[in-house]
Motif scaffolding. Sequence first.
Motif, PDB file in Angstrom:
ATOM      1  N   THR A   4       0.798  -1.223  -0.181  1.00 53.55           N
ATOM      2  CA  THR A   4      -0.059   0.129   0.072  1.00 53.55           C
ATOM      3  C   THR A   4       0.763   1.170  -0.124  1.00 53.55           C
ATOM      4  O   THR A   4       0.405   2.355  -0.396  1.00 53.55           O
ATOM      5  CB  THR A   4      -0.906  -0.084   1.377  1.00 53.55           C
ATOM      6  N   VAL A   5       2.012   1.228   0.456  1.00 50.57           N
ATOM      7  CA  VAL A   5       2.892   2.390   0.264  1.00 50.57           C
ATOM      8  C   VAL A   5       3.172   2.753  -1.215  1.00 50.57           C
ATOM      9  O   VAL A   5       3.001   3.998  -1.495  1.00 50.57           O
ATOM     10  CB  VAL A   5       4.353   1.975   0.816  1.00 50.57           C
ATOM     11  N   LYS A   6       3.467   1.585  -1.894  1.00 48.83           N
ATOM     12  CA  LYS A   6       3.542   1.851  -3.463  1.00 48.83           C
ATOM     13  C   LYS A   6       2.514   2.269  -4.212  1.00 48.83           C
ATOM     14  O   LYS A   6       2.420   3.209  -4.987  1.00 48.83           O
ATOM     15  CB  LYS A   6       4.409   0.820  -4.089  1.00 48.83           C
ATOM     16  N   LEU A   7       1.260   1.840  -3.654  1.00 42.26           N
ATOM     17  CA  LEU A   7      -0.092   2.233  -4.272  1.00 42.26           C
ATOM     18  C   LEU A   7      -0.311   3.727  -3.986  1.00 42.26           C
ATOM     19  O   LEU A   7      -0.618   4.347  -4.772  1.00 42.26           O
ATOM     20  CB  LEU A   7      -1.198   1.351  -3.658  1.00 42.26           C
ATOM     21  N   LYS A   8      -0.147   4.348  -2.509  1.00 44.96           N
ATOM     22  CA  LYS A   8      -0.308   5.457  -2.495  1.00 44.96           C
ATOM     23  C   LYS A   8       0.739   6.318  -3.365  1.00 44.96           C
ATOM     24  O   LYS A   8       0.527   7.603  -3.640  1.00 44.96           O
ATOM     25  CB  LYS A   8      -0.004   5.650  -0.967  1.00 44.96           C
ATOM     26  N   GLN A   9       1.761   5.972  -3.362  1.00 45.20           N
ATOM     27  CA  GLN A   9       2.772   6.607  -4.024  1.00 45.20           C
ATOM     28  C   GLN A   9       2.323   6.909  -5.650  1.00 45.20           C
ATOM     29  O   GLN A   9       2.462   7.906  -6.013  1.00 45.20           O
ATOM     30  CB  GLN A   9       4.259   5.766  -4.081  1.00 45.20           C
ATOM     31  N   HIS A  10       1.971   5.819  -6.113  1.00 46.92           N
ATOM     32  CA  HIS A  10       1.408   5.778  -7.675  1.00 46.92           C
ATOM     33  C   HIS A  10       0.214   7.061  -7.631  1.00 46.92           C
ATOM     34  O   HIS A  10      -0.012   7.704  -8.437  1.00 46.92           O
ATOM     35  CB  HIS A  10       1.277   4.722  -8.158  1.00 46.92           C
ATOM     36  N   LEU A  11      -0.596   6.822  -6.630  1.00 43.43           N
ATOM     37  CA  LEU A  11      -1.909   7.826  -6.649  1.00 43.43           C
ATOM     38  C   LEU A  11      -1.321   9.100  -6.559  1.00 43.43           C
ATOM     39  O   LEU A  11      -2.084   9.941  -7.083  1.00 43.43           O
ATOM     40  CB  LEU A  11      -2.920   7.466  -5.258  1.00 43.43           C
ATOM     41  N   LEU A  12      -0.470   9.383  -5.500  1.00 49.04           N
ATOM     42  CA  LEU A  12      -0.071  10.872  -5.264  1.00 49.04           C
ATOM     43  C   LEU A  12       0.401  11.235  -6.741  1.00 49.04           C
ATOM     44  O   LEU A  12       0.345  12.593  -7.160  1.00 49.04           O
ATOM     45  CB  LEU A  12       1.233  10.922  -4.285  1.00 49.04           C
ATOM     46  N   ALA A  13       1.396  10.404  -7.634  1.00 44.84           N
ATOM     47  CA  ALA A  13       2.080  11.002  -8.690  1.00 44.84           C
ATOM     48  C   ALA A  13       1.045  11.168  -9.706  1.00 44.84           C
ATOM     49  O   ALA A  13       1.135  12.074 -10.585  1.00 44.84           O
ATOM     50  CB  ALA A  13       3.057   9.641  -9.178  1.00 44.84           C
ATOM     51  N   ASP A  64     -12.705  18.721 -15.210  1.00 46.18           N
ATOM     52  CA  ASP A  64     -11.684  18.977 -14.533  1.00 46.18           C
ATOM     53  C   ASP A  64     -11.589  18.741 -12.986  1.00 46.18           C
ATOM     54  O   ASP A  64     -12.343  19.093 -11.939  1.00 46.18           O
ATOM     55  CB  ASP A  64     -11.662  20.682 -14.487  1.00 46.18           C
ATOM     56  N   GLN A  65     -11.032  17.281 -12.810  1.00 44.85           N
ATOM     57  CA  GLN A  65     -10.919  16.419 -11.421  1.00 44.85           C
ATOM     58  C   GLN A  65     -10.174  15.800 -11.248  1.00 44.85           C
ATOM     59  O   GLN A  65      -9.153  15.238 -12.143  1.00 44.85           O
ATOM     60  CB  GLN A  65     -12.500  15.829 -11.208  1.00 44.85           C
ATOM     61  N   PRO A  66      -9.588  15.374  -9.940  1.00 44.79           N
ATOM     62  CA  PRO A  66      -8.447  14.536  -9.753  1.00 44.79           C
ATOM     63  C   PRO A  66      -8.319  13.158 -10.136  1.00 44.79           C
ATOM     64  O   PRO A  66      -7.319  12.612 -10.356  1.00 44.79           O
ATOM     65  CB  PRO A  66      -8.046  15.019  -8.262  1.00 44.79           C
ATOM     66  N   GLY A  67      -9.667  12.687 -10.071  1.00 41.25           N
ATOM     67  CA  GLY A  67     -10.015  11.182 -10.478  1.00 41.25           C
ATOM     68  C   GLY A  67      -9.019  10.293  -9.947  1.00 41.25           C
ATOM     69  O   GLY A  67      -8.405   9.428 -10.438  1.00 41.25           O
ATOM     70  N   ALA A  68      -8.823  10.428  -8.665  1.00 39.52           N
ATOM     71  CA  ALA A  68      -8.146   9.491  -7.699  1.00 39.52           C
ATOM     72  C   ALA A  68      -8.801   7.924  -7.946  1.00 39.52           C
ATOM     73  O   ALA A  68      -8.049   7.036  -8.115  1.00 39.52           O
ATOM     74  CB  ALA A  68      -8.368   9.663  -6.266  1.00 39.52           C
ATOM     75  N   ASP A  69     -10.102   7.876  -7.690  1.00 41.78           N
ATOM     76  CA  ASP A  69     -10.894   6.422  -7.831  1.00 41.78           C
ATOM     77  C   ASP A  69     -10.967   6.076  -9.326  1.00 41.78           C
ATOM     78  O   ASP A  69     -10.396   5.192  -9.798  1.00 41.78           O
ATOM     79  CB  ASP A  69     -12.225   6.319  -7.089  1.00 41.78           C
ATOM     80  N   ASP A  70     -11.144   7.240 -10.044  1.00 39.23           N
ATOM     81  CA  ASP A  70     -11.536   6.868 -11.459  1.00 39.23           C
ATOM     82  C   ASP A  70     -10.525   7.706 -12.328  1.00 39.23           C
ATOM     83  O   ASP A  70     -10.612   8.955 -12.659  1.00 39.23           O
ATOM     84  CB  ASP A  70     -12.932   7.587 -11.934  1.00 39.23           C
ATOM     85  N   ASN A  71      -9.292   7.284 -12.775  1.00 37.35           N
ATOM     86  CA  ASN A  71      -9.105   5.986 -12.396  1.00 37.35           C
ATOM     87  C   ASN A  71      -7.607   5.609 -12.002  1.00 37.35           C
ATOM     88  O   ASN A  71      -6.817   4.724 -12.552  1.00 37.35           O
ATOM     89  CB  ASN A  71      -9.297   4.928 -13.797  1.00 37.35           C
ATOM     90  N   ALA A  72      -7.113   6.642 -11.309  1.00 36.36           N
ATOM     91  CA  ALA A  72      -5.673   6.399 -10.857  1.00 36.36           C
ATOM     92  C   ALA A  72      -5.625   5.274  -9.830  1.00 36.36           C
ATOM     93  O   ALA A  72      -4.511   4.510  -9.790  1.00 36.36           O
ATOM     94  CB  ALA A  72      -5.124   7.738  -9.859  1.00 36.36           C
ATOM     95  N   SER A  73      -6.841   4.995  -9.270  1.00 34.02           N
ATOM     96  CA  SER A  73      -6.837   3.739  -8.483  1.00 34.02           C
ATOM     97  C   SER A  73      -6.479   2.530  -9.435  1.00 34.02           C
ATOM     98  O   SER A  73      -5.684   1.548  -8.944  1.00 34.02           O
ATOM     99  CB  SER A  73      -7.959   3.611  -7.709  1.00 34.02           C
ATOM    100  N   GLY A  74      -6.972   2.227 -10.652  1.00 25.70           N
ATOM    101  CA  GLY A  74      -6.781   1.197 -11.491  1.00 25.70           C
ATOM    102  C   GLY A  74      -5.308   1.231 -11.966  1.00 25.70           C
ATOM    103  O   GLY A  74      -4.734   0.168 -12.003  1.00 25.70           O
ATOM    104  N   VAL A  75      -4.896   2.348 -12.358  1.00 24.24           N
ATOM    105  CA  VAL A  75      -3.360   2.333 -12.793  1.00 24.24           C
ATOM    106  C   VAL A  75      -2.411   2.164 -11.908  1.00 24.24           C
ATOM    107  O   VAL A  75      -1.567   1.428 -12.135  1.00 24.24           O
ATOM    108  CB  VAL A  75      -3.229   3.867 -13.323  1.00 24.24           C
ATOM    109  N   ALA A  76      -2.442   2.348 -10.431  1.00 26.70           N
ATOM    110  CA  ALA A  76      -1.997   2.134  -9.252  1.00 26.70           C
ATOM    111  C   ALA A  76      -1.860   0.439  -9.158  1.00 26.70           C
ATOM    112  O   ALA A  76      -0.785  -0.039  -9.074  1.00 26.70           O
ATOM    113  CB  ALA A  76      -2.184   2.785  -7.964  1.00 26.70           C
ATOM    114  N   GLY A  77      -3.055  -0.114  -9.170  1.00 24.66           N
ATOM    115  CA  GLY A  77      -3.126  -1.421  -9.223  1.00 24.66           C
ATOM    116  C   GLY A  77      -2.346  -2.115 -10.404  1.00 24.66           C
ATOM    117  O   GLY A  77      -1.706  -3.106  -9.956  1.00 24.66           O
TER     118      GLY A  77
END
Length: 304
Positions: A24-33, A105-118
């Motif tokens: 989850t450290v790496k998952l969060k790192q990816h989400l932030l980037a 114009d939105q950050p898209g954390a779940d849609d779909n940075a979450s999928g890319v982090a995964g």
Amino acid sequence: MKALFVWLACFVCTTSAFAGNADTVKLKQHLLAITGTAQPRNHQHTDALNQVAAYIRHEFEQLNGQVQEQVYTVAGKEYRNVIFSAGPADAPRLVVGAHYDVCEDQPGADDNASGVAGLLELARLLNTHTLPFRIDFVAYTLEEPPYFRTEHMGSYVHANSLYEQQAKLMGMISLEMIGYFKDEKGTQRYPLAPMKLLYGSRGNYIAVVQRFGNGSFGRSMLRNYKKAATLPVKSLRAPAFVTGVDFSDHLNYWRFGFDALMITDTSFYRNSNYHQPTDTIHTLDFKRMGEVVDAVYTSILKLP
């Protein structure tokens, strides 16, 4: 870009990892980037899209395999899929994909940075194994409106290229919003009211979505996933007219006759932040996101 990677590593160093294979450290790192671009990563802001594509490429290049970009032009602008391939080049292949662009114009954390982090974490985990098949990990662009359901979607471009190559595809897995969970009653909605009686009203599960006639790949993945998952799993097989069943990149593999499925937290049927400025990293459940990734990882290892 190097400074960004150093900052991200420092930012997440105090986060404890989920006690599974996924980190989850790496998952969060990816989400932030992915969510940290100065401008929203939509079709209008190619600089933001390219910044995220460069980050994804950098992460892929740390692994053992081939990295390439599939560049194409829409309305005079260049867009790119980023692809990491591992395994025997002439073997049947599995595609695992997720889109990195956002709607408006939105950050898209779940849609779909979450999928890319995964996707990035799965590539890291599976890269430690020698598998009898090839895996293409694909980060797509232009999944969102105004190009959704058009030939300009990155996943259409990729699926079409496989069709033209007459590639032997085992199947495709779309990671579409995998980070939002709620345990309270009434937090899960459905396209058809009777579905609530079957699936329940709590948004605490991950869904495996397929169409009728999806083939042996879908059956194998679902069976493996249910056995591997440590969080509730709900299976949906339905015709495409059920709203949401084909609302992601797996749609384009269906169009070319390939088996494909979607793994999702059910998107707007659960997450009220969908396509809103409130779709931020602070709304996500990294522990359960790690569990989603773990189950995909284990399921792929058990594929024939």
